[in-house]
Design an enzyme around this catalytic site. Structure first.
Site, PDB file in Angstrom:
ATOM      1  N   HIS A 108       7.745  -7.177  -4.398  1.00  0.00           N
ATOM      2  CA  HIS A 108       6.414  -7.589  -4.870  1.00  0.00           C
ATOM      3  C   HIS A 108       6.477  -8.899  -5.666  1.00  0.00           C
ATOM      4  O   HIS A 108       6.894  -8.890  -6.826  1.00  0.00           O
ATOM      5  CB  HIS A 108       5.804  -6.480  -5.731  1.00  0.00           C
ATOM      6  N   CYS A 128       5.416  -5.959   1.326  1.00  0.00           N
ATOM      7  CA  CYS A 128       5.744  -4.535   1.340  1.00  0.00           C
ATOM      8  C   CYS A 128       5.109  -3.834   2.552  1.00  0.00           C
ATOM      9  O   CYS A 128       5.461  -4.138   3.682  1.00  0.00           O
ATOM     10  CB  CYS A 128       5.321  -3.905   0.020  1.00  0.00           C
ATOM     11  N   TYR A 129       4.126  -2.971   2.367  1.00  0.00           N
ATOM     12  CA  TYR A 129       3.483  -2.333   3.526  1.00  0.00           C
ATOM     13  C   TYR A 129       2.924  -3.392   4.484  1.00  0.00           C
ATOM     14  O   TYR A 129       2.950  -3.223   5.702  1.00  0.00           O
ATOM     15  CB  TYR A 129       2.364  -1.385   3.065  1.00  0.00           C
ATOM     16  N   VAL A 175     -18.987 -10.626 -23.542  1.00  0.00           N
ATOM     17  CA  VAL A 175     -18.572 -11.822 -22.810  1.00  0.00           C
ATOM     18  C   VAL A 175     -19.321 -11.960 -21.480  1.00  0.00           C
ATOM     19  O   VAL A 175     -19.872 -13.024 -21.178  1.00  0.00           O
ATOM     20  CB  VAL A 175     -17.049 -11.785 -22.508  1.00  0.00           C
ATOM     21  N   GLY A 177       0.837  -1.199   0.000  1.00  0.00           N
ATOM     22  CA  GLY A 177       0.000   0.000   0.000  1.00  0.00           C
ATOM     23  C   GLY A 177       0.864   1.237   0.000  1.00  0.00           C
ATOM     24  O   GLY A 177       2.049   1.163   0.330  1.00  0.00           O
ATOM     25  N   LYS A 221     -11.916 -11.200 -15.264  1.00  0.00           N
ATOM     26  CA  LYS A 221     -12.290 -11.369 -16.680  1.00  0.00           C
ATOM     27  C   LYS A 221     -11.749 -12.671 -17.288  1.00  0.00           C
ATOM     28  O   LYS A 221     -12.462 -13.371 -17.999  1.00  0.00           O
ATOM     29  CB  LYS A 221     -11.750 -10.167 -17.475  1.00  0.00           C
ATOM     30  N   GLU A 258       3.996 -10.496  -6.806  1.00  0.00           N
ATOM     31  CA  GLU A 258       2.837 -10.637  -7.695  1.00  0.00           C
ATOM     32  C   GLU A 258       3.054 -10.055  -9.086  1.00  0.00           C
ATOM     33  O   GLU A 258       2.292 -10.334  -9.996  1.00  0.00           O
ATOM     34  CB  GLU A 258       1.599 -10.005  -7.038  1.00  0.00           C
ATOM     35  N   GLY A 303     -24.545  -9.531 -25.739  1.00  0.00           N
ATOM     36  CA  GLY A 303     -23.710 -10.264 -26.686  1.00  0.00           C
ATOM     37  C   GLY A 303     -22.241 -10.181 -26.291  1.00  0.00           C
ATOM     38  O   GLY A 303     -21.397 -10.870 -26.844  1.00  0.00           O
TER      39      GLY A 303
END
Ligand code: XMP
Length: 509
Positions: free
Chosen positions: A165, A78-79, A222, A51, A365, A167, A220
């Site tokens: 990080h 991190c934070y 996704v 953060g 998504k 990620e 129509g």
């Protein structure tokens, strides 16, 4: 499940996606979450995110330090690490200078969360404060030249911390490090798949709606398509989909929706032919915001009217995704939520007094696409490029007329045909044509022409927040231009848009 506490890092959603890529379910929650709720969730592990705040700021985000007494493994990033160190009696030093970018990580003990990780590897740093003194029971497990405590652990209590990080893709071993936390430390199992999600979601829909009736606005795209198929699996004919043909869709799109959902899936589909009313209301309108508002409002009017024709509807289904949920409630979500707000058809549930069903609200998504595939949606629907709600109306600069719509539809069709043939459709975020409100002189045969200019826009992007113009091969651009000018009457010049976002936007209006 893994609980991720959201301390406001721009990378939070990435942490969640990495965890899920390991087939482990996780949920992101704000730091205000109560200890009781956390206990009831029974997470196998807790990740404290990074953060932007400093732990010494008065308003820095804090989660109940009782999490350290639950006997659940904790990973601070991190934070998150600084919070943990501070809460457990160590020292965090306010940094004179931010460290940002790549750093060489020296791993001191290649076990625990560093099992099977090379002794020296790259990592991505983005922090101000650093660790001064570790709490009792902790030891340093990795360092970089600038950051003596780049990683630490208290193996007995199963607390781990990373100053970098894991990620982001810039930390090449990051996914493996997270995997070690999930499997070696938390003993998670790889159970999160779209097959298992579908099974559970269907049960949940059943228990939420019982015998109730649901309506869903099918576009129509996704999200609404996958939501429709999932709901249909769960409750069959209790679901009615409403598709509004607003006249500003791409060539063949309305027919395709009818084909897939009515003929293939045998769903109850109300196909509303409303192009006339949309085009009537758009007559004479040039202002982009006005166009958007007219289309949004007209959609709501028509949808509302259709819904009234279906007796005893209690629920409205929407294809809301997890990022919408996180961004709309996040205290530290930044401006992203505001930028996107105009994209959604707001006001609908309130106006209709219906209860909301959002079967995709826990998914990202890419997971929605996998679910669509799992549920048997055709590939071309699952991998469809995004298409804006106001449709071609915001790709005709100036007034939307029947004649200009026809020109744009044909040109857009040719463009997509060539993009698909060149195997580029899936690699581009979006590729489309824009009809400009100016004419230029040309020559065709022996005749002077004075016709429209068509712009082609093709961009690459990860999330539409930023985008770059696609470096489409010149030969392909030549072919597209040639075909459009030859096949689409009313166009005698094609130009290619070479602007990135920012400072431009993806759409022209
Ligand atoms: P911009 O033009 O803001 O677009 O760079 C970012 C992404 O959002 C899509 N877009 C919309 N989608 N309703 C939508 O559903 C809208 O009103 C709308 N406006 C833009 C755009 O196509 C791009 O993917």
């Amino acid at each position: 499940m893994i609980l991720i506490i959201d301390f406001g890092s721009q990378y939070n959603q990435l942490i969640a996606r990495r965890v899920r890529e390991h087939h482990v379910y996780c949920q992101i929650e704000p730091p205000e979450i109560s200890l009781k709720i956390i206990r009831d969730m029974k997470p196998e592990g807790i990740i404290l995110s990074g953060g932007p705040a400093s732990i010494y700021e008065k308003k820095s985000p804090r989660v109940d330090a009782g999490i350290f007494t639950l006997g659940i493994p904790v990973l601070g990033i991190c934070y998150g690490l600084q919070f943990m160190v501070h809460a457990l009696g160590g020292d965090v030093i306010a940094a004179a200078k931010r460290e940002y970018g790549f750093a060489e990580l020296q791993i001191l003990s290649q076990d625990g969360i560093f099992t099977d990780i090379e002794k020296t590897t790259k990592c991505w740093m983005s922090h101000g404060d650093t660790i001064g003194k570790l709490p009792k029971g902790f030891k340093t497990t990795a360092s970089t030249p600038n950051t003596p405590v780049a990683a630490a652990e208290d193996r007995k209590r199963r607390f781990y911390g990373l100053q970098f990080h894991p990620e982001v893709v810039h930390t090449p071993e990051g996914k493996k490090i997270l995997g070690n936390f999930l499997f070696a430390v938390c003993r998670c199992q790889e159970k999160w798949t779209m097959k298992s999600f579908a099974r559970e979601a269907i049960d949940e829909i059943h228990s939420q709606v019982g015998n109730g009736k649901i309506i869903l606005g099918l576009s129509g795209g996704v999200d609404s398509s996958v939501a429709a198929v999932l709901l249909h699996r769960a409750i069959g004919n209790q679901l009615t989909c409403v598709f509004v043909d607003n006249g500003v869709l791409r060539q063949g799109e309305a027919e395709k929706v009818q084909d897939v959902f009515q003929k293939h899936f045998h769903m109850k589909l109300r196909f509303v032919r409303a192009r006339k009313i949309f085009l009537d209301r758009l007559r004479g309108v040039e202002n982009p915001e006005k166009k958007r508002k007219i289309i949004g409002r007209t959609f709501i009017d028509i949808f509302d009217e259709e819904a009234k024709k279906i007796k005893n509807v209690e629920y409205l289904a929407q294809g809301t995704l997890y990022p919408d949920i996180i961004e709309s409630r996040s205290t530290f979500g930044g401006p992203s939520a505001v930028i996107k707000s105009h994209h959604n058809v707001g006001g609908l549930p309130k106006k209709m007094k219906l209860k909301l069903v959002e079967p995709l609200k826990h998914l990202f998504k890419d997971e929605v696409r996998l679910l669509g595939k799992e549920l048997g949606l055709p590939e071309e629907m699952v991998w469809r490029q995004p298409f804006p709600g106001p449709g071609l109306a915001i790709r005709i600069i100036g007034e939307v007329t029947e004649k200009r719509l026809n020109i744009l539809k044909k040109a857009d069709f040719v463009l997509l045909d060539e993009i698909r043939a060149a195997n580029l459709y899936g690699k581009l975020w979006q590729s489309f044509a824009v009809l400009l409100p100016i004419k230029s002189v040309g020559i065709m045969g022996d005749q002077r022409t004075y016709e429209n200019i068509l712009a082609i826009r093709a961009v690459t992007s990860d999330d539409a927040m930023t985008a770059d113009w696609a470096r489409i091969p010149h030969e392909l651009l030549a072919k597209i231009s040639n075909r459009i000018i030859n096949e689409v009457r009313g166009v005698n010049r094609v130009v290619y848009d070479i602007s990135s976002k920012p400072p431009s936007t993806i759409e022209w209006e």
